[in-house]
Write a protein that holds these residues in place. Structure first.
Motif, mmCIF file in Angstrom:
data_model
loop_
_atom_site.group_PDB
_atom_site.id
_atom_site.type_symbol
_atom_site.label_atom_id
_atom_site.label_comp_id
_atom_site.label_asym_id
_atom_site.label_seq_id
_atom_site.Cartn_x
_atom_site.Cartn_y
_atom_site.Cartn_z
ATOM 1 N N ASP A 1 41.580 57.907 19.282
ATOM 2 C CA ASP A 1 40.135 57.666 19.115
ATOM 3 C C ASP A 1 39.361 57.986 20.387
ATOM 4 O OD1 ASP A 1 40.314 53.984 19.217
ATOM 5 O OD2 ASP A 1 41.047 55.542 20.568
ATOM 6 N N ASP B 1 46.371 54.035 16.154
ATOM 7 C CA ASP B 1 45.442 53.752 17.255
ATOM 8 C C ASP B 1 44.264 52.940 16.736
ATOM 9 O OD1 ASP B 1 44.056 55.912 19.903
ATOM 10 O OD2 ASP B 1 44.760 53.853 19.926
ATOM 11 N N HIS C 1 47.662 48.221 24.316
ATOM 12 C CA HIS C 1 47.488 49.442 25.117
ATOM 13 C C HIS C 1 48.134 49.282 26.489
ATOM 14 C CE1 HIS C 1 44.966 51.152 22.034
ATOM 15 N NE2 HIS C 1 44.861 52.259 22.724
ATOM 16 N N HIS D 1 50.963 58.334 21.767
ATOM 17 C CA HIS D 1 50.153 57.181 22.184
ATOM 18 C C HIS D 1 49.892 56.233 21.023
ATOM 19 C CE1 HIS D 1 46.680 55.031 23.911
ATOM 20 N NE2 HIS D 1 46.075 55.270 22.772
HETATM 21 ZN ZN LIG Z 1 44.393 54.244 22.099
#
Ligand SMILES: [Zn+2]
Ligand SMILES: NC(=O)C1=CN([C@@H]2O[C@H](COP(=O)(O)OP(=O)(O)OC[C@H]3O[C@@H](n4cnc5c(N)ncnc54)[C@H](O)[C@@H]3O)[C@@H](O)[C@H]2O)C=CC1
Ligand SMILES: O=C(CO)COP(=O)(O)O
Length: 348
Positions: free
Chosen positions: A121, A168, A248, A264
């Motif tokens: 994002d 995410d 995160h 990620h």
């Molecule tokens: Zn992220």
């Protein structure tokens, strides 16, 4: 006297749809940009965007990079200056977009974000996430002048990239919980609007799970809208807090101790299962997060991430060290607590 002020920086245009990359020049014309573009891409742009890249960018000076680092930013700044670039175009995944974001900030020239995967994002956010030594967090940077999100191209990307983008977004649930906790316990500034938008974005994506399937352009449309919405929440907050909490920190620590292990989004998704357990306990909502990730086809275990149990526990017990951001991890979880959380949630 009321002394707060903030720029809420958003892209001027977000062009999203089937085949929009086939006429990138139309998007550029919309912005009345002058000067030549300089292209910053993921490795092997032809592989990730096929002949559209060749046709659109033939003869344009470019750099391809697979690391988001200050060294990459310097390389882009030097080369773009050398080419007397009028603006940058970032084509690829989150790393070239982050590097172009920071480089365009340095060059004060603006950039256009052309995501080739719905994997993160950061597409429209005003943040650039670049590791610095043993620390990791995103820093303020100007959002793109425009986004050109070609849903045909995004739908053709490997499915794991789209599930990373979904994860995410799903991780926003725990990011917002950490932000609210930090507000209550540490008086960290909190934005009700950014928090509500971020949480709603995750809820809407999970609610559309049945429409998110490999190869469906509709899926790319839905996921990209969610990624844009999450980036706007970060812009309203003026920070990544709406989309980045303890999950995160866990992922950034994994990037530091086991670089290149997993995408990620996949890392933060698995992190979100465990940090939700820390928030609400064994009977808590961590099963909802795990099930949402699983429905989308995103990893929910260390095995599915391709990371060994010891590394998961090391990242979870040291995650609080990588950034000065208060979360449910506090000053660090004990090894016993990390093993219990990872075991009960089935991550290890
Ligand atoms: Zn992220
Ligand atoms: N600044 C911000 O607000 C945010 C930044 N990020 C950053 O973004 C990065 C994660 O983004 P990713 O896209 O996962 O990383 P990435 O840029 O490494 O891309 C992942 C892989 O997908 C490949 N790829 C891209 N498009 C493709 C296509 N159409 N077909 C085949 N392969 C393709 C790339 O070449 C690369 O190998 C992290 O560095 C993270 O910190 C993530 C979220 C928010
Ligand atoms: O990945 C991000 C949001 O999804 C950006 O967060 P960070 O500020 O932790 O880099």
């Amino acid at each position: 006297m009321f002394d707060k002020s903030t720029w809420i920086k958003l892209p001027r245009n977000v062009l999203q749809g089937h085949g929009v990359l086939d006429d990138l020049s139309a998007a550029v014309d919309e912005l009345y940009l002058s000067g030549d573009p300089f292209l910053v891409t993921s490795p092997s742009p032809d592989r990730i965007a096929g002949d559209r890249v060749r046709d659109q960018f033939d003869g344009i000076t470019s750099i391809s990079l697979d690391r988001a680092s200050f060294e990459s930013v310097e390389r882009v700044v030097d080369a773009a200056r050398e080419a007397d670039a009028g603006y940058l175009i970032a084509l690829g995944g989150g790393k070239p977009i982050d590097v172009a974001k920071m480089a365009s900030d340095r060059l004060d020239c603006g950039f256009i974000s052309v995501p080739t995967a719905a994997s993160h994002d950061g597409i429209v956010s005003g943040r650039s996430s670049i590791p610095e030594g043993d620390t990791r967090h995103s820093v303020a940077a100007d959002p793109p002048l425009a986004v050109v999100a070609d849903t045909e191209l995004l739908a053709e990307a490997p499915w794991e990239l789209t599930t990373a983008g979904c994860a995410d977004i799903i991780s926003n649930y725990t990011a917002v919980k950490d932000w609210e906790l930090a507000h209550r316990l540490k008086n960290v500034e909190y934005s009700e609007y950014a928090g509500a938008l971020s949480q709603m974005t995750a809820e809407m994506l999970v609610g559309s799970a049945d429409s998110i399937k490999p190869g469906l352009e509709e899926s790319a449309w839905i996921v990209t809208k969610a990624l844009v919405s999450s980036g706007v929440a970060m812009s309203i907050a003026g920070s990544s807090r709406p989309a980045s909490g303890a999950e995160h920190l866990f992922s950034h620590q994994l990037d530091r101790i086991a670089p290149g292990s997993a995408l990620h989004g996949h890392q933060v998704g698995v992190g979100s299962i465990m940090t939700e357990y820390f928030h609400s306990g064994a009977r808590g909502e961590w099963t909802d997060i795990r099930d949402a990730l699983s429905t989308m086809g995103a990893p929910t275990t260390a095995d599915e991430l391709g990371i060994d149990d010891e590394t998961i526990i090391e990242a979870l017990t040291t995650a609080h060290e990588i950034r000065d951001r208060y979360t449910i991890l506090g000053n660090g979880v004990s090894e016993e607590a990390a093993i219990e959380a990872a075991t009960i949630t089935g991550v290890i």
